[in-house]
Write an enzyme that holds these catalytic residues in place. Sequence first.
Site, PDB file in Angstrom:
ATOM      1  N   GLU A 103      34.223 -52.739 -39.244  1.00 34.33           N
ATOM      2  CA  GLU A 103      32.950 -52.946 -39.963  1.00 34.33           C
ATOM      3  C   GLU A 103      33.209 -53.499 -41.368  1.00 34.33           C
ATOM      4  O   GLU A 103      32.467 -54.347 -41.856  1.00 34.33           O
ATOM      5  CB  GLU A 103      32.163 -51.636 -40.019  1.00 34.33           C
ATOM      6  CG  GLU A 103      31.625 -51.255 -38.632  1.00 34.33           C
ATOM      7  CD  GLU A 103      30.952 -49.897 -38.607  1.00 34.33           C
ATOM      8  OE1 GLU A 103      31.641 -48.894 -38.900  1.00 34.33           O
ATOM      9  OE2 GLU A 103      29.745 -49.837 -38.320  1.00 34.33           O
ATOM     10  N   GLU A 123      33.800 -46.053 -31.690  1.00 35.75           N
ATOM     11  CA  GLU A 123      33.058 -44.847 -32.082  1.00 35.75           C
ATOM     12  C   GLU A 123      32.470 -44.115 -30.880  1.00 35.75           C
ATOM     13  O   GLU A 123      32.404 -42.889 -30.841  1.00 35.75           O
ATOM     14  CB  GLU A 123      31.923 -45.206 -33.057  1.00 35.75           C
ATOM     15  CG  GLU A 123      32.378 -45.540 -34.469  1.00 35.75           C
ATOM     16  CD  GLU A 123      32.788 -46.993 -34.669  1.00 35.75           C
ATOM     17  OE1 GLU A 123      33.032 -47.702 -33.671  1.00 35.75           O
ATOM     18  OE2 GLU A 123      32.867 -47.433 -35.834  1.00 35.75           O
TER      19      GLU A 123
HETATM   20  C1  3H9 Z   1      34.197 -44.629 -37.593  1.00 29.62           C
HETATM   21  O1  3H9 Z   1      34.889 -45.512 -38.002  1.00 29.62           O
HETATM   22  C2  3H9 Z   1      32.761 -44.460 -37.954  1.00 29.62           C
HETATM   23  C3  3H9 Z   1      32.252 -45.683 -38.631  1.00 29.62           C
HETATM   24  O2  3H9 Z   1      31.474 -46.458 -37.744  1.00 29.62           O
HETATM   25  C4  3H9 Z   1      31.443 -45.391 -39.851  1.00 29.62           C
HETATM   26  C5  3H9 Z   1      30.576 -44.251 -39.909  1.00 29.62           C
HETATM   27  C6  3H9 Z   1      29.625 -44.213 -41.052  1.00 29.62           C
HETATM   28  N1  3H9 Z   1      40.797 -40.727 -38.594  1.00 29.62           N
HETATM   29  O3  3H9 Z   1      46.527 -41.904 -32.414  1.00 29.62           O
HETATM   30  P1  3H9 Z   1      47.824 -41.884 -33.104  1.00 29.62           P
HETATM   31  C7  3H9 Z   1      45.582 -40.127 -36.885  1.00 29.62           C
HETATM   32  S1  3H9 Z   1      34.803 -43.428 -36.580  1.00 29.62           S
HETATM   33  C8  3H9 Z   1      41.667 -39.727 -38.809  1.00 29.62           C
HETATM   34  O4  3H9 Z   1      48.770 -40.814 -32.802  1.00 29.62           O
HETATM   35  P2  3H9 Z   1      48.560 -44.231 -31.694  1.00 29.62           P
HETATM   36  C9  3H9 Z   1      45.914 -39.455 -35.581  1.00 29.62           C
HETATM   37  O5  3H9 Z   1      45.206 -38.253 -35.430  1.00 29.62           O
HETATM   38  C10 3H9 Z   1      36.490 -43.881 -36.320  1.00 29.62           C
HETATM   39  N2  3H9 Z   1      42.903 -39.701 -38.273  1.00 29.62           N
HETATM   40  O6  3H9 Z   1      48.564 -43.296 -32.949  1.00 29.62           O
HETATM   41  C11 3H9 Z   1      47.401 -39.232 -35.732  1.00 29.62           C
HETATM   42  O7  3H9 Z   1      47.577 -38.116 -36.559  1.00 29.62           O
HETATM   43  P3  3H9 Z   1      48.696 -37.017 -36.228  1.00 29.62           P
HETATM   44  C12 3H9 Z   1      36.624 -44.972 -35.330  1.00 29.62           C
HETATM   45  C13 3H9 Z   1      43.248 -40.708 -37.487  1.00 29.62           C
HETATM   46  O8  3H9 Z   1      49.482 -45.347 -32.038  1.00 29.62           O
HETATM   47  C14 3H9 Z   1      47.854 -40.446 -36.514  1.00 29.62           C
HETATM   48  O9  3H9 Z   1      46.694 -40.967 -37.160  1.00 29.62           O
HETATM   49  N3  3H9 Z   1      38.025 -45.205 -35.035  1.00 29.62           N
HETATM   50  C15 3H9 Z   1      42.390 -41.764 -37.210  1.00 29.62           C
HETATM   51  O10 3H9 Z   1      48.770 -43.453 -30.450  1.00 29.62           O
HETATM   52  C16 3H9 Z   1      48.453 -41.532 -35.657  1.00 29.62           C
HETATM   53  O11 3H9 Z   1      47.495 -41.884 -34.662  1.00 29.62           O
HETATM   54  C17 3H9 Z   1      38.619 -44.690 -33.972  1.00 29.62           C
HETATM   55  O12 3H9 Z   1      38.024 -44.016 -33.153  1.00 29.62           O
HETATM   56  C18 3H9 Z   1      41.112 -41.766 -37.815  1.00 29.62           C
HETATM   57  N4  3H9 Z   1      40.232 -42.757 -37.629  1.00 29.62           N
HETATM   58  O13 3H9 Z   1      47.086 -44.812 -31.590  1.00 29.62           O
HETATM   59  C19 3H9 Z   1      40.099 -44.991 -33.807  1.00 29.62           C
HETATM   60  N5  3H9 Z   1      43.011 -42.628 -36.374  1.00 29.62           N
HETATM   61  O14 3H9 Z   1      50.002 -37.746 -36.333  1.00 29.62           O
HETATM   62  C20 3H9 Z   1      40.868 -43.715 -33.698  1.00 29.62           C
HETATM   63  C21 3H9 Z   1      44.218 -42.113 -36.150  1.00 29.62           C
HETATM   64  O15 3H9 Z   1      48.481 -35.988 -37.264  1.00 29.62           O
HETATM   65  N6  3H9 Z   1      42.298 -43.938 -33.560  1.00 29.62           N
HETATM   66  N7  3H9 Z   1      44.378 -40.960 -36.829  1.00 29.62           N
HETATM   67  O16 3H9 Z   1      48.413 -36.547 -34.843  1.00 29.62           O
HETATM   68  C22 3H9 Z   1      42.881 -44.325 -32.414  1.00 29.62           C
HETATM   69  O17 3H9 Z   1      42.250 -44.603 -31.412  1.00 29.62           O
HETATM   70  C23 3H9 Z   1      44.385 -44.357 -32.372  1.00 29.62           C
HETATM   71  O18 3H9 Z   1      44.854 -43.615 -33.477  1.00 29.62           O
HETATM   72  C24 3H9 Z   1      45.014 -45.755 -32.436  1.00 29.62           C
HETATM   73  C25 3H9 Z   1      46.559 -45.620 -32.596  1.00 29.62           C
HETATM   74  C26 3H9 Z   1      44.715 -46.504 -31.138  1.00 29.62           C
HETATM   75  C27 3H9 Z   1      44.504 -46.527 -33.606  1.00 29.62           C
END
Ligand code: 3H9
Length: 725
Positions: A103, A123
């Site tokens: 975004e 999301e």
């Molecule tokens: C949003 O954006 C709302 C908006 O529209 C605005 C609203 C007003 N937040 O997954 P990994 C952490 S909602 C916090 O193991 P990978 C994750 O927990 C968001 N933490 O790596 C992990 O921590 P830990 C929309 C996050 O390579 C560490 O980072 N976005 C976030 O297997 C490493 O991540 C999503 O839904 C986050 N946003 O996968 C994307 N993202 O080591 C969410 C990651 O302590 N993320 N962490 O366990 C993902 O899908 C995967 O992390 C990604 C990488 C595919 C990016």
Amino acid sequence: MAQYARSSAVAVIRLCNPPLNALSLAVLQALEDGLKKADADPSVKAVMICGENRKFSAGADIRGFSSPKRHEGALGPIVSLIESSEKPVVAAIEGVALGGGLEVALGCHYRIAHVKAQMGLPEVTIGLLPGAEGTQRLPRLIGLPAALDMITTGKHIPATEALKLGLVDEIVEENTIEAAIRLANKVIGQPLGPRRLSLKPIPRLPNMEAFLREALVKVKKQARGCLAPELCFQAVRAAAERPFAEGVRRERELFQVLLTSGQARALQYAFFAERAVRRWDTPSGASWSSAAPQPVRKAAVIGLGTMGRGIVTSLVKANIPLVALEQDLEYLNKGRKAVMLLLEREAMKMERGAQALDFHNPARLQFTVDFDLLHDVDLVIEAVFENMALKKEIFHKLSKICKPGALLCTNTSALNIDEIASATSCPQQVIGTHFFSPAHVMRLLEIIYGRHTSPTAIATAMQLAKALKKVGVVVGNCFGFVGNRMMFPYVQQAVFLLEEGSRPEAVDQVLEDFGFKLGPFRMSDLAGLDVGWRSRKDQGLTGPSLPAGTPARQRQGQRYSPLPDLLCEQGRFGQKTGKGWYQYERAGGRTATPDPWLHSFLSHYRDTHHIKTRFIDQEEILERCLFSLINEGFAILAEGIASGPEHLDVIYINGYGWPKHRGGPMFYASTVGLPRVLAKLQKYSEVHPDVPGLRPSAFLKKLVAAGNPPIKEWMSYLSQQSSKL
Ligand code: 3H9
């Protein structure tokens, strides 16, 4: 949190919040400060936004949605601020630009991406919608159909596809930052109006109404009770039907509905639970932090039945050279044909087709009946049928043939890992890897350590799960491990409900309405009733080894239902025979219809056993099935078979069709409230004192006595002595 630097006339704002530059309040504040600084400095002519560590941003900080200092209102205005800048703003997208990250990029006037970058608005997968104006800007940029698809599925798309869709202006193979700075310099002074997405109209479709109608039907069908996809749809529809500012207002309203829904909390719990289980540990102190995996350069699969074929396909897809072994040439040829067919289908689904799957090369995939060819493999997965004697014979052979240190995995859904390991001279290298059918599709891999399994073996199996793009969950060794052990009381209750007056279709309906993909009877028909029958015969619960004079509905003083055995005796094995709990159009058919024969069989059965039929309401069906499953979960935790409730939840979501938006059985119990779960179990247990599965577990009682603590505190109530080792 965001670094501000200069490259001549271009201000560079770098989002910094490792590992993925999630947009926490601090990052947002720093981004806003950077934008204002660039705006106020007349020597700055353009702005470039990028992310630290070659990652743009994974979006809003998900933990922030449940923290008291909520940040969801902050991002939208910042995206608007970027867009309204009088100086061109370029996004340099490396790694990922997801959710709020994308975004932010949509607020920029130009987007340039590295060829390996991934973009998406995921999301919906955490129970939300893109709440920083993404539902309004994306359709204006790439059109309604593509935007709706991205937003309602949450899928990530590669940069090459993003370029085709017009989501990015350019992709580069080399230095994205330098390319973005070059682009920023080039566009200085050019009019920004056409680049501001909020000012653009949505590309019209000739049949907008019809398109939206059909899209809604599709979204609802896929959502199966999950709220977010439909609300995502409504937000995108607002973009199509209203001016930008009104659409943004609608987006905010819908976002709030989702944010305060229990489903968002459950889905976010599931997101973090999946990550938490990667940090495995065992009661004896082995853990992910101290154990290192061994490399797997070559593997072998023994047995090319349904499971073996799926496992071979998974390994080939993960690019692991492989030997596939069968007992004789007839089975080998049959298995080879089936594997090749599966691989052809998988190759067609993949982007680069068969070239990506090198399965015609005998150096990568070799079929054999010769055990000696397994002498140099790093890992073997045995996937023959569930027979202890056969498995032991194979493991005995393996421990002689395989090189020292090779990991020996058994694919079993219930058998004792220690007993299998006892047939080898290297029990530290033996581990259970319970795949779920179809093994190349299902994400779960239950990894079972035995008494002697080494930490290296566990770490290697976890590494294998990652390579296969599966979720590995480490659990202890007990009958049925975690998943099936919790399933036994659930299925048992479903059958008891039939005895007492219900019907398969009524029970299935209640559980499917709850969100399961298949109710217990449809599931049993799909899996085959003969599987459980064989196991019950092996356990002496039915069949020739049952002592004469055993009461029909009792085993060792406990209630038992012979109903599934009676069906099997009639040759009703489920879909494969065209008849089971339902009837099918033919043997192998998939359309289940209620079977009048079964209904009259049930009434006859009740008459024979003098069971008075009663009406059973939906609440009782749901509670008896689910609470008995959850109750077993508490027993498993108390025994130290799994190290936390997240493990059980991840297993159920990924292996048993538990609806993710309900966060897994243990999370669901926490939302129902443990006192209620306990009270209901007590009530049902009083009515059915001969059913141990309904007797509340001591751990559940302890947690209720402790005042129903939140799920993340449960494990701290277990004393060391009560764990298994
Ligand atoms: C949003 O954006 C709302 C908006 O529209 C605005 C609203 C007003 N937040 O997954 P990994 C952490 S909602 C916090 O193991 P990978 C994750 O927990 C968001 N933490 O790596 C992990 O921590 P830990 C929309 C996050 O390579 C560490 O980072 N976005 C976030 O297997 C490493 O991540 C999503 O839904 C986050 N946003 O996968 C994307 N993202 O080591 C969410 C990651 O302590 N993320 N962490 O366990 C993902 O899908 C995967 O992390 C990604 C990488 C595919 C990016």
